[in-house]
Design an enzyme around this catalytic site. Structure first.
Site, short mmCIF file in Angstrom:
data_model
loop_
_atom_site.label_atom_id
_atom_site.label_comp_id
_atom_site.label_asym_id
_atom_site.label_seq_id
_atom_site.Cartn_x
_atom_site.Cartn_y
_atom_site.Cartn_z
N CYS A 133 -9.51 -1.53 -10.04
CA CYS A 133 -8.82 -2.67 -10.64
C CYS A 133 -8.61 -3.83 -9.67
O CYS A 133 -8.60 -4.99 -10.08
CB CYS A 133 -7.49 -2.22 -11.23
SG CYS A 133 -6.25 -1.70 -10.03
N CYS A 190 -2.70 5.66 -7.36
CA CYS A 190 -1.87 4.82 -8.22
C CYS A 190 -0.99 5.67 -9.13
O CYS A 190 0.21 5.41 -9.29
CB CYS A 190 -2.74 3.88 -9.05
SG CYS A 190 -1.80 2.68 -10.03
#
Length: 367
Positions: free
Chosen positions: A198, A101
């Site tokens: 997440c 990410c």
């Protein structure tokens, strides 16, 4: 300086944006929408980039008096992070989605767009510091060792570091950041930190992967190939795992066995004694340097293989023939899995990183 503040909706990014404003920069806040599931809500400290987080980021921006936008990066996130995560597990590796990410979203896609729009830097709430060294900009650990996030930033290149801004790096503790947020009137002052993956907010990684990859019965074997149990999908196991093994044949010494290897092609999981988890050498050819590359092909360093593990002294060789990094720690590493990221340090400075493709056990089979 024109600064694009990446605002996750948490306390760290809010205080980082506030400090950028205080420093006199022209600041614009942006929240990244990484999921198109509009009804997604945070559950305690699980999950991030949710509707609640977007609203918290907007409230913080309003209080700071800066423009605020929400950018839809969901498709890029799906391709570069979620699909990568699934494909790595399919290949029997253990990926780190936070590294991907940072590499692909926050400091590639976001930074690219920021530069296109005329911004000079992207500001985040990461705990790390930038230092101007003799050979250019260097990435270093944060002052607060407990919150240091230099490991997950090890994927950043020299060009990316030149356009990053980490206002929290020199802050001695997270408690001071929360106190500052409270004093500023930021409603996120006591908001829990996010943890876990997440995009799997319930924390059930095995169930999530089973839904994406499917289940398929396979064998659990000992190091000599003897079948000692069965499983419902090799993707559900990681090197070093002890729990969740359905072993019908006990070990000869009666001691617990651990996952030593995952073989996706044969859908086989290899188990063995804890001692066999000791790794004498790691290597990989997917590497990058966080600033200037080392001048010597062979150099001393410290290697860190997890975000919160201790760095270990090691000898590194930048193998020109195979264009790979080979690292031999002074003492064996414990439970290393292909797919993990190894970050190399010189003191507090991040030298670079590589994805571990190959490991050499310190305990040969049969011993």
């Amino acid at each position: 300086m024109r600064v694009l503040a990446a605002m996750s909706g948490g306390v760290d990014s809010a205080v980082a944006a506030a400090r950028a404003v205080d420093a006199g920069h022209d600041v614009v806040g942006v929240h990244l929408a990484l999921s198109r599931a509009g009804g997604t809500l945070r559950t305690g400290s699980r999950g991030c980039c949710t509707i609640e987080d977007a609203m918290d980021a907007r409230r913080a921006s309003d209080l700071l008096g800066i423009p605020f936008y929400v950018w839809d990066f969901s498709e890029r996130f799906r391709e570069d992070v979620i699909e990568d995560f699934v494909s790595e597990y399919r290949a029997g590796r253990t990926p780190n989605p936070c590294m991907r990410c940072n590499e692909k979203i926050k400091f590639a896609a976001l930074l690219e767009r920021a530069l296109e729009l005329g911004f000079d830097a992207v500001c985040t709430g990461h705990y790390a510091t930038l230092v101007h060294g003799a050979d250019g900009l260097e990435l270093h650990r944060a002052s607060d060792a407990a919150k240091d996030q230099s490991y997950v930033l090890g994927v950043l290149t020299a060009e990316q570091l030149a356009h990053t801004y980490f206002p929290l790096g020199s802050t001695p503790s997270k408690a001071l950041v929360r106190a500052e947020a409270e004093a500023r009137g930021l409603t996120v002052a006591q908001k829990p930190d996010s943890h876990d993956i997440c995009f799997i907010p319930d924390g059930d990684t095995r169930g999530w992967l089973a839904d994406k990859v499917g289940t398929s019965t396979g064998d659990v074997v000992d190091r000599d190939g003897t079948v000692v149990g069965t499983h419902e999908g090799a993707h559900a196991f990681t090197v070093g795992q002890r729990r969740g093994l359905s072993l019908g044949v006990p070990a000869a010494d009666g001691k617990p066995r651990f996952v030593l290897e995952v073989r996706p092609i044969s859908n086989t999981v290899v188990v063995g004694p804890k001692a066999a988890l000791a790794i004498a050498q790691i290597s990989g050819d997917r590497y990058s340097w966080a600033g200037a590359a080392p001048q010597d092909r062979e150099f001393r360093c410290h290697v860190q293989i997890r975000a919160h593990s201790d760095p270990e002294p090691a000898a590194a060789v930048w193998d020109a023939a195979s264009d790979a990094l080979v690292v031999t720690p002074d003492r064996p590493l414990d439970g290393v899995a292909p797919g993990q990221t190894a970050v190399l340090y010189s003191g507090t400075r991040v030298l670079g990183q590589f994805t571990i493709d190959r490991t050499v056990s310190a305990v040969p089979a049969g011993v």
